[in-house]
Design a protein around this motif. Sequence first.
Motif, PDB file in Angstrom:
ATOM      1  N   ALA A 166      11.141  -7.020  -7.083  1.00  0.00           N
ATOM      2  CA  ALA A 166      11.659  -6.271  -5.931  1.00  0.00           C
ATOM      3  C   ALA A 166      11.103  -6.836  -4.624  1.00  0.00           C
ATOM      4  O   ALA A 166      11.806  -6.859  -3.603  1.00  0.00           O
ATOM      5  N   ASP A 167       9.873  -7.319  -4.651  1.00  0.00           N
ATOM      6  CA  ASP A 167       9.281  -7.896  -3.444  1.00  0.00           C
ATOM      7  C   ASP A 167       9.960  -9.197  -3.024  1.00  0.00           C
ATOM      8  O   ASP A 167       9.865  -9.595  -1.866  1.00  0.00           O
ATOM      9  N   LEU A 168      10.649  -9.867  -3.949  1.00  0.00           N
ATOM     10  CA  LEU A 168      11.399 -11.086  -3.622  1.00  0.00           C
ATOM     11  C   LEU A 168      12.697 -10.792  -2.882  1.00  0.00           C
ATOM     12  O   LEU A 168      13.254 -11.668  -2.219  1.00  0.00           O
ATOM     13  N   LEU A 169      13.205  -9.583  -3.029  1.00  0.00           N
ATOM     14  CA  LEU A 169      14.508  -9.239  -2.465  1.00  0.00           C
ATOM     15  C   LEU A 169      14.458  -9.273  -0.943  1.00  0.00           C
ATOM     16  O   LEU A 169      13.542  -8.717  -0.339  1.00  0.00           O
ATOM     17  N   PRO A 170      15.449  -9.910  -0.312  1.00  0.00           N
ATOM     18  CA  PRO A 170      15.478  -9.989   1.153  1.00  0.00           C
ATOM     19  C   PRO A 170      15.965  -8.671   1.764  1.00  0.00           C
ATOM     20  O   PRO A 170      17.100  -8.534   2.203  1.00  0.00           O
ATOM     21  N   ILE A 171      15.076  -7.689   1.739  1.00  0.00           N
ATOM     22  CA  ILE A 171      15.383  -6.347   2.231  1.00  0.00           C
ATOM     23  C   ILE A 171      14.482  -6.044   3.423  1.00  0.00           C
ATOM     24  O   ILE A 171      13.261  -6.154   3.326  1.00  0.00           O
ATOM     25  N   GLY A 172      15.101  -5.637   4.534  1.00  0.00           N
ATOM     26  CA  GLY A 172      14.351  -5.276   5.733  1.00  0.00           C
ATOM     27  C   GLY A 172      14.237  -3.781   5.950  1.00  0.00           C
ATOM     28  O   GLY A 172      13.412  -3.326   6.730  1.00  0.00           O
ATOM     29  N   SER A 180      17.306  -1.468   6.102  1.00  0.00           N
ATOM     30  CA  SER A 180      18.540  -0.747   6.421  1.00  0.00           C
ATOM     31  C   SER A 180      19.763  -1.318   5.701  1.00  0.00           C
ATOM     32  O   SER A 180      20.888  -0.997   6.054  1.00  0.00           O
ATOM     33  N   GLU A 181      19.553  -2.112   4.695  1.00  0.00           N
ATOM     34  CA  GLU A 181      20.654  -2.779   3.988  1.00  0.00           C
ATOM     35  C   GLU A 181      21.353  -1.854   2.986  1.00  0.00           C
ATOM     36  O   GLU A 181      20.805  -0.846   2.544  1.00  0.00           O
ATOM     37  N   GLU A 182      22.564  -2.288   2.632  1.00  0.00           N
ATOM     38  CA  GLU A 182      23.305  -1.731   1.498  1.00  0.00           C
ATOM     39  C   GLU A 182      23.011  -2.669   0.332  1.00  0.00           C
ATOM     40  O   GLU A 182      23.320  -3.865   0.407  1.00  0.00           O
ATOM     41  N   VAL A 183      22.416  -2.148  -0.745  1.00  0.00           N
ATOM     42  CA  VAL A 183      21.932  -2.980  -1.841  1.00  0.00           C
ATOM     43  C   VAL A 183      22.558  -2.527  -3.160  1.00  0.00           C
ATOM     44  O   VAL A 183      22.713  -1.334  -3.408  1.00  0.00           O
ATOM     45  N   LEU A 184      22.899  -3.499  -3.995  1.00  0.00           N
ATOM     46  CA  LEU A 184      23.455  -3.241  -5.327  1.00  0.00           C
ATOM     47  C   LEU A 184      22.483  -3.706  -6.394  1.00  0.00           C
ATOM     48  O   LEU A 184      22.047  -4.859  -6.389  1.00  0.00           O
ATOM     49  N   ASP A 185      22.142  -2.811  -7.306  1.00  0.00           N
ATOM     50  CA  ASP A 185      21.389  -3.155  -8.513  1.00  0.00           C
ATOM     51  C   ASP A 185      22.411  -3.234  -9.636  1.00  0.00           C
ATOM     52  O   ASP A 185      22.880  -2.215 -10.137  1.00  0.00           O
ATOM     53  N   PHE A 186      22.791  -4.464  -9.998  1.00  0.00           N
ATOM     54  CA  PHE A 186      23.795  -4.682 -11.029  1.00  0.00           C
ATOM     55  C   PHE A 186      23.125  -4.709 -12.394  1.00  0.00           C
ATOM     56  O   PHE A 186      22.252  -5.530 -12.654  1.00  0.00           O
ATOM     57  N   GLY A 233      25.386 -12.330   2.892  1.00  0.00           N
ATOM     58  CA  GLY A 233      24.675 -11.509   1.924  1.00  0.00           C
ATOM     59  C   GLY A 233      23.972 -12.346   0.873  1.00  0.00           C
ATOM     60  O   GLY A 233      24.318 -13.511   0.651  1.00  0.00           O
ATOM     61  N   ALA A 234      22.989 -11.756   0.226  1.00  0.00           N
ATOM     62  CA  ALA A 234      22.170 -12.464  -0.759  1.00  0.00           C
ATOM     63  C   ALA A 234      22.428 -11.941  -2.164  1.00  0.00           C
ATOM     64  O   ALA A 234      22.556 -10.736  -2.381  1.00  0.00           O
ATOM     65  N   PHE A 235      22.486 -12.881  -3.119  1.00  0.00           N
ATOM     66  CA  PHE A 235      22.548 -12.555  -4.538  1.00  0.00           C
ATOM     67  C   PHE A 235      21.271 -13.089  -5.173  1.00  0.00           C
ATOM     68  O   PHE A 235      20.964 -14.273  -5.055  1.00  0.00           O
ATOM     69  N   VAL A 236      20.514 -12.209  -5.815  1.00  0.00           N
ATOM     70  CA  VAL A 236      19.210 -12.558  -6.373  1.00  0.00           C
ATOM     71  C   VAL A 236      19.206 -12.215  -7.859  1.00  0.00           C
ATOM     72  O   VAL A 236      19.649 -11.135  -8.245  1.00  0.00           O
ATOM     73  N   PHE A 237      18.708 -13.146  -8.675  1.00  0.00           N
ATOM     74  CA  PHE A 237      18.597 -12.841 -10.100  1.00  0.00           C
ATOM     75  C   PHE A 237      17.320 -13.414 -10.683  1.00  0.00           C
ATOM     76  O   PHE A 237      16.722 -14.340 -10.155  1.00  0.00           O
TER      77      PHE A 237
END
Length: 183
Positions: A29-35, A37-43, A133-137
């Motif tokens: 979760a710490d790797l995720l580029p989140i500041g 106020s984003e809209e985030v999807l946990d797929f 937008g970013a896609f992280v896996f």
Amino acid sequence: MQHEPALLEVLLTRLGFFFYGRSVYKEFADLLPIGGSEEVLDFGCGMGRVAYYAVKKLPRGYLTCLDISGRWLNACRETLRKYGNVAFLQAEAPALPRESFDVAYCHFVLHDIAQEELERVIPALAKSLKPGGAFVFREPLNEMKKLNLIKGLIEKNRLSLQDSRITDIPLMGNVLESIYIKE
């Protein structure tokens, strides 16, 4: 096709989260580029192991937890019961709205999806991202054939590699963590 986990699997997953949550799931979760106020999807959210840490990074944002399993979604609801900025969606990827998310991530999900389904899932995930937008896996490295397919599909859908690393995760072995950005 069986989508529901056995109750024993849910219990063992809860135990794993209890013992390894901070070192495994918080690190991702710490790797995720989140500041914030984003809209985030946990797929493929499962019981919400990564979501538990990601939602804490979204005081002004919103998290959508998606899974095909009702049992996993119920477990995820329980994990995230204290948070009001979370939506739960039981669906498959092709049902995702276009250009809705700033960040989409999945943790140990893609390698379990059949090739023909990945050929629908990856484009749907790419289309669900806003421009930039970013896609992280994070996926197991011992699945190289599947990883090469995943990376090829991601790049075919106009996502560019921003960062990638191989790391060793307790009980999971060597994994590939990658961040792609939508052009």
